[in-house]
Design an enzyme around this catalytic site. Sequence first.
Site, PDB file in Angstrom:
ATOM      1  N   CYS A 107       7.331   7.743  -3.639  1.00  0.00           N
ATOM      2  CA  CYS A 107       6.133   8.293  -4.271  1.00  0.00           C
ATOM      3  C   CYS A 107       5.115   8.462  -3.149  1.00  0.00           C
ATOM      4  O   CYS A 107       4.576   7.481  -2.648  1.00  0.00           O
ATOM      5  CB  CYS A 107       5.588   7.370  -5.361  1.00  0.00           C
ATOM      6  SG  CYS A 107       4.061   7.995  -6.116  1.00  0.00           S
ATOM      7  N   CYS A 143       1.142   7.507  -4.399  1.00  0.00           N
ATOM      8  CA  CYS A 143       0.754   6.139  -4.766  1.00  0.00           C
ATOM      9  C   CYS A 143       2.012   5.283  -4.840  1.00  0.00           C
ATOM     10  O   CYS A 143       2.637   5.024  -3.817  1.00  0.00           O
ATOM     11  CB  CYS A 143      -0.035   6.114  -6.070  1.00  0.00           C
ATOM     12  SG  CYS A 143       0.728   7.011  -7.427  1.00  0.00           S
ATOM     13  N   SER A 144       2.401   4.856  -6.036  1.00  0.00           N
ATOM     14  CA  SER A 144       3.602   4.020  -6.159  1.00  0.00           C
ATOM     15  C   SER A 144       4.244   4.204  -7.531  1.00  0.00           C
ATOM     16  O   SER A 144       4.660   3.234  -8.145  1.00  0.00           O
ATOM     17  CB  SER A 144       3.263   2.547  -5.917  1.00  0.00           C
ATOM     18  OG  SER A 144       2.272   2.109  -6.843  1.00  0.00           O
ATOM     19  N   CYS A 145       4.321   5.449  -8.012  1.00  0.00           N
ATOM     20  CA  CYS A 145       4.964   5.712  -9.298  1.00  0.00           C
ATOM     21  C   CYS A 145       6.407   5.225  -9.248  1.00  0.00           C
ATOM     22  O   CYS A 145       7.143   5.544  -8.312  1.00  0.00           O
ATOM     23  CB  CYS A 145       4.909   7.207  -9.618  1.00  0.00           C
ATOM     24  SG  CYS A 145       3.241   7.829  -9.861  1.00  0.00           S
TER      25      CYS A 145
END
Length: 221
Positions: free
Chosen positions: A114, A117-119
């Site tokens: 991702c 961000c950190s999906c």
Amino acid sequence: MHDHDHDDHHNYDHHHDNRYSDMQARVKALETLLTEKGLIDPGAIDAIVETYERKVGPRNGARVVAKAWSNPEFADWLKRDATAAIASLGFTGRQGEHMRAVFNTPDTHNLIVCTLCSCYPWSVLGLPPVWYKAPAYRSRAVIDPRGVLAEFGLVLPAQKKVRVWDSTAELRYLVIPEQPAGTEGLDETSLADLVSRDAMIGTAIAGSSKISAAGSPEALP
């Protein structure tokens, strides 16, 4: 989504130490303060983390992979509508509402990142590892996927294409790794034991390690 087919990869020095990152230090300080004030129970926090790391996922994802390996009809469904196929096993909800399964083949290896961000699909993989959220992984996985994979101990044949998939808030990915040779006669439970969290992100291959929240670099330089 980004496609990459690199003919070579680069190795980077990988250093570890016992220092907390700024964010880890802040979290630790906050946890200590709240515990001292009696506002939280560390045992309860540990139980929640344990649930997401080992029970909610990545064992859920391993069951999805095992079923795909052993059931061609389910594998076809997973390719056509991963969200529905995964939900049929009871795995849905937070950060797993819209899924796509990408299948590794002898010609192609898939890697999930991702970049913004950190999906991450919590419902099938549990909590994201620290390195998945690190800026270094998020940028370098796209620029130099072979080099990043090499740091995880995975060196792919030069002729194998590396395809990088960029998760978003609208769509998250699950890698279906190649089934290890000689495991065709195993039942789904035994097959699931061969599938690690990292194999379902694409930084490992199935059969290389047991399911664990550990075993991967927790931060890339």
